[in-house]
Design an enzyme around this catalytic site. Structure first.
Site, PDB file in Angstrom:
ATOM      1  N   GLU A 176      16.833 -10.508  25.513  1.00 48.08           N
ATOM      2  CA  GLU A 176      16.189  -9.540  25.914  1.00 48.08           C
ATOM      3  C   GLU A 176      14.841  -9.483  25.603  1.00 48.08           C
ATOM      4  O   GLU A 176      14.615  -9.442  24.180  1.00 48.08           O
ATOM      5  CB  GLU A 176      17.252  -8.406  25.561  1.00 48.08           C
ATOM      6  CG  GLU A 176      16.804  -6.877  26.315  1.00 48.08           C
ATOM      7  CD  GLU A 176      17.695  -5.678  25.994  1.00 48.08           C
ATOM      8  OE1 GLU A 176      17.122  -4.785  26.047  1.00 48.08           O
ATOM      9  OE2 GLU A 176      19.002  -6.027  25.490  1.00 48.08           O
TER      10      GLU A 176
ATOM     11  N   LYS B 297      17.800  -6.912  16.391  1.00 40.10           N
ATOM     12  CA  LYS B 297      16.329  -6.599  16.690  1.00 40.10           C
ATOM     13  C   LYS B 297      16.135  -5.284  16.114  1.00 40.10           C
ATOM     14  O   LYS B 297      14.811  -4.717  15.996  1.00 40.10           O
ATOM     15  CB  LYS B 297      16.450  -6.981  18.167  1.00 40.10           C
ATOM     16  CG  LYS B 297      15.997  -8.652  18.371  1.00 40.10           C
ATOM     17  CD  LYS B 297      15.794  -8.762  19.599  1.00 40.10           C
ATOM     18  CE  LYS B 297      16.936  -8.804  20.524  1.00 40.10           C
ATOM     19  NZ  LYS B 297      16.638  -9.341  21.830  1.00 40.10           N
TER      20      LYS B 297
ATOM     21  N   ARG C  85      28.780 -14.745  15.926  1.00 38.33           N
ATOM     22  CA  ARG C  85      27.379 -14.532  15.497  1.00 38.33           C
ATOM     23  C   ARG C  85      27.041 -15.150  14.371  1.00 38.33           C
ATOM     24  O   ARG C  85      27.990 -15.160  13.594  1.00 38.33           O
ATOM     25  CB  ARG C  85      27.409 -12.801  15.588  1.00 38.33           C
ATOM     26  CG  ARG C  85      26.770 -12.273  16.759  1.00 38.33           C
ATOM     27  CD  ARG C  85      26.962 -10.744  16.044  1.00 38.33           C
ATOM     28  NE  ARG C  85      25.567 -10.385  16.209  1.00 38.33           N
ATOM     29  CZ  ARG C  85      24.773 -10.054  17.086  1.00 38.33           C
ATOM     30  NH1 ARG C  85      25.054 -10.201  18.253  1.00 38.33           N
ATOM     31  NH2 ARG C  85      23.395  -9.608  16.800  1.00 38.33           N
TER      32      ARG C  85
HETATM   33  P1  ATP Z   1      20.383  -8.232  18.574  1.00 40.39           P
HETATM   34  O1  ATP Z   1      21.704  -7.598  18.216  1.00 40.39           O
HETATM   35  O2  ATP Z   1      19.698  -8.689  17.318  1.00 40.39           O
HETATM   36  O3  ATP Z   1      19.563  -7.150  19.013  1.00 40.39           O
HETATM   37  P2  ATP Z   1      21.060  -9.348  20.903  1.00 40.39           P
HETATM   38  O4  ATP Z   1      22.187  -9.898  20.968  1.00 40.39           O
HETATM   39  O5  ATP Z   1      20.802  -8.016  21.500  1.00 40.39           O
HETATM   40  O6  ATP Z   1      20.479  -9.374  19.416  1.00 40.39           O
HETATM   41  P3  ATP Z   1      19.600 -10.960  22.860  1.00 40.39           P
HETATM   42  O7  ATP Z   1      18.244 -10.945  23.149  1.00 40.39           O
HETATM   43  O8  ATP Z   1      20.625 -10.152  23.847  1.00 40.39           O
HETATM   44  O9  ATP Z   1      19.581 -10.225  21.607  1.00 40.39           O
HETATM   45  O10 ATP Z   1      20.219 -12.013  22.540  1.00 40.39           O
HETATM   46  C1  ATP Z   1      20.047 -13.439  23.035  1.00 40.39           C
HETATM   47  C2  ATP Z   1      21.100 -14.224  22.991  1.00 40.39           C
HETATM   48  O11 ATP Z   1      21.267 -14.752  21.519  1.00 40.39           O
HETATM   49  C3  ATP Z   1      22.487 -13.818  23.380  1.00 40.39           C
HETATM   50  O12 ATP Z   1      23.441 -14.722  24.155  1.00 40.39           O
HETATM   51  C4  ATP Z   1      23.255 -13.483  22.098  1.00 40.39           C
HETATM   52  O13 ATP Z   1      24.593 -13.674  22.053  1.00 40.39           O
HETATM   53  C5  ATP Z   1      22.492 -14.538  21.140  1.00 40.39           C
HETATM   54  N1  ATP Z   1      22.575 -13.872  19.810  1.00 40.39           N
HETATM   55  C6  ATP Z   1      21.829 -12.848  19.315  1.00 40.39           C
HETATM   56  N2  ATP Z   1      22.192 -12.612  17.933  1.00 40.39           N
HETATM   57  C7  ATP Z   1      22.985 -13.586  17.501  1.00 40.39           C
HETATM   58  C8  ATP Z   1      23.593 -14.216  16.309  1.00 40.39           C
HETATM   59  N3  ATP Z   1      23.059 -13.439  15.211  1.00 40.39           N
HETATM   60  N4  ATP Z   1      24.023 -15.330  16.024  1.00 40.39           N
HETATM   61  C9  ATP Z   1      24.338 -16.016  17.013  1.00 40.39           C
HETATM   62  N5  ATP Z   1      23.789 -15.750  18.399  1.00 40.39           N
HETATM   63  C10 ATP Z   1      23.188 -14.496  18.693  1.00 40.39           C
HETATM   64 MG    MG Z   2      21.782  -8.537  23.544  1.00 42.43          MG
END
Ligand code: ATP
Ligand code: MG
Length: 574
Positions: free
Chosen positions: A51, A285, A275
């Site tokens: 995102e 983020k 994760r």
């Molecule tokens: P955050 O919680 O940091 O805001 P998010 O999941 O909202 O992260 P996205 O941009 O939606 O961020 O993530 C893109 C991809 O990265 C998704 O498939 C998500 O599952 C993966 N991802 C995000 N954080 C992690 C993590 N800590 N470990 C492994 N994969 C991750």
């Molecule tokens: Mg997300």
């Protein structure tokens, strides 16, 4: 867009043939099994779906390594797809940084897409679901929808608008799209089951009204699809075979599958993995954005940040990050990885690749009384003991040198073997020197150490076989160049930065000593032309990287990591 992979600002240090994914991995097993059974024909298609609401962090690096690494392994393809369904928080700056970070990790996407590319198709599919009696326009406010939702133990309550006729729903949805209603006044919901034990299946919202400018579609839309409605359908449009995501989406999988089934479209498969969490590190983020906005750090790329741009600026290599992600592996339960393990992989890579130089962080003048005034010798120094092909260089040696303040003690404690009055030590690549006197300032602090040298010990050994207990580094005072060094410690004081007293937030765990600026460092002249991003090992001090803040007159270095590897010790202990 012509070749989306062509322009790059920070080159990756990973070669295309280097593999990424750890040896044993249940995701790989599923893909291999699907290929064998011919479930999706012979090709693997994955995607990385960020995102664009912040910079990528090291947790994303793990997901990237899996999405791209596993597809590569099976000669498949990976799309980069921006999940841009939330116009209020998204920015082009984030899109650009994400592309740069993926490239820097050494990966190449096949297609570059945006969920917003699919808004027309998603709208058509919503109409299709309405016509099939599987979706309806709800007039309840967001608050009321929430109250109707029920809890984990109680079923939800049906909305009074749930049984509208298809025609009424079609007309209202069309009017929602046309902008006739204010934000939040209506939603489109899937008609599934308000009594489902899975809360995600209780008539989830598919569309909301939001009169907001979108970074790509401008003001074309005032209704936006929710993540759950956009994600699976976007996967399906791209014929993604294996849609890997983190464990918090497990409960969303039935919904992911419901939409695909009801629409009768390509059956992408969602698979969840754990994760990445790292001690002393925040990987969210939203919280990282707060650190930036509230100026607890200098920006998204502050070298203390766990963002990819931050650790790149700090000097971490993309290879080290990929090796780390491979070693961390995947699991079906969340855990926490020791920060020391990340640093271990950084050191392991830098040890092999960094040229060694001598630098003195906190200079103390050392004068060799019996060394001829005006004489300069060129001492031969090894560039990298781990890599013979790196060769040697000449380091100037003269009568006045700088050594570390730490390498001299007027009253040495028992275990202290470095320089002190009457004691002889080796100057690395130089001579044996013996301290004969000191000069002090008014405050009684030692400001100069005077020594004599043994001319027969050139290169570091004395022909009479005399032993010294310490070897210290130095730079020649008249040849040294000045630099600023920034030393970093952990950004948070607690292994779990989210652990706080009531009424406080994670910022109360910020480490006030996470940045120390050492302003007047002396470095051997061979680094004079170093460029931003160049990496070195300063002998005995750690790994350092030239920061972009450097100017023609003054180099600035970030300490990437010290030399001490605590993880290796932890591993040894088992
Ligand atoms: P955050 O919680 O940091 O805001 P998010 O999941 O909202 O992260 P996205 O941009 O939606 O961020 O993530 C893109 C991809 O990265 C998704 O498939 C998500 O599952 C993966 N991802 C995000 N954080 C992690 C993590 N800590 N470990 C492994 N994969 C991750
Ligand atoms: Mg997300």
């Amino acid at each position: 867009m012509n070749n989306p992979n062509s322009s790059t600002t920070a080159a990756s240090d990973v070669k295309p043939e280097e593999s990424v994914v750890s040896a044993s991995n249940f995701l790989r097993d599923i893909i291999a099994e699907d290929l064998k059974s011919g479930k999706y024909g012979q090709s693997v298609q994955t995607r990385f779906p960020p995102e664009p609401n912040g910079y990528l962090h090291i947790g994303h690096a793990k997901a990237i390594c899996l999405d791209f690494g596993l597809a590569d392994e099976f000669s498949g393809h990976t799309n980069l797809r921006f999940d841009d369904t939330n116009p209020e928080k998204e920015e082009t700056e984030y899109v650009d940084s994400i592309m740069e970070d993926v490239r820097w990790l050494g990966f190449h996407w096949e297609g570059l897409y945006y969920a917003s590319d699919y808004f027309d198709q998603l709208y058509e599919w919503a109409v299709k679901l309405i016509k099939a009696g599987k979706a309806y326009v709800d007039d309840l406010s967001a608050d009321e929808v929430r109250r109707h939702r029920g809890t984990l133990t109680e079923p939800g309550k049906e909305s009074p608008y749930r049984n509208r006729s298809v025609d009424e729903n079609l007309a209202l949805f069309e009017r929602m799209r046309a902008g006739e209603f204010p934000d939040g006044s209506r939603t489109l919901r899937a008609k599934i089951d308000m009594a489902s034990p899975n809360v995600n299946m209780r008539d989830p919202v598919m569309y909301r009204i939001l009169h907001a400018e979108h970074h790509r579609t401008g003001d074309k839309w005032c209704i936006y699809p929710m993540y759950d409605y956009a994600h699976g359908q976007s996967d399906s449009i791209e014929r993604v075979t294996h849609s890997m995501c983190t464990l918090e989406f497990t409960d969303h999988r039935p919904l992911y599958e419901w939409f695909i089934r009801e629409l009768g479209i390509f059956p992408s498969q969602q698979i969840e993995f754990d994760r990445l969490n790292i001690t002393y590190t925040l990987l969210s983020k939203r919280k990282l954005l707060q650190l930036v906005q509230d100026k607890h750090v200098s920006g998204w790329d502050d070298p203390r940040m766990p963002t990819i741009s931050g650790i790149r600026r700090r000097g971490y290599t993309s290879r080290a990050i990929r090796n780390f992600c491979a070693a961390v592996g995947v699991s079906r339960t969340n855990g926490t990885t020791d920060f020391a393990m990340l640093e271990h992989f950084v050191r392991e890579d830098l040890n092999k690749t960094s040229p060694r130089v001598m630098a003195v962080l906190r200079p103390l003048k050392l004068v060799i009384d019996n060394y001829p005034e005006g004489q300069v010798e060129e001492m031969e120094a090894v560039n990298n003991p781990e890599d013979e092909s790196a060769g040697t260089r000449k380091v100037p040696f003269s009568r006045e040198l700088y050594i570390e303040q730490d390498d001299f003690r007027e009253d040495p404690p028992k275990q202290y073997h470095r320089l002190s009055p009457g004691r002889e030590v080796r100057l690395r690549y130089g001579y044996f020197v013996k301290c004969v006197s000191v000069k002090k300032n008014d405050k009684g602090e030692v400001v100069e150490v005077h020594c004599t040298y043994d001319p027969a010990s050139r290169g570091g050994n004395s022909p009479d076989g005399r032993k010294v207990k310490a070897t210290i580094h130095w730079v020649s005072a008249q040849h040294a160049i000045d630099a600023e060094v920034r030393l970093y410690d952990k950004l948070f004081t607690k292994p779990n930065p989210g652990e706080v007293e009531e009424g406080q937030d994670f910022t109360s765990n910020l480490n006030p000593e996470s940045l120390e600026v050492v302003p007047a460092v002396k470095i051997e002249p061979s680094v004079r032309d170093a460029k931003s991003g160049d990496r070195y090992q300063f002998e005995r001090l750690g790994y350092f990287c030239v920061d972009p803040d450097s100017t023609a007159g003054k180099l600035v270095f970030n300490r990437t990591a010290s030399l001490k590897d605590t993880w290796a010790k932890i591993e040894k202990r088992g």
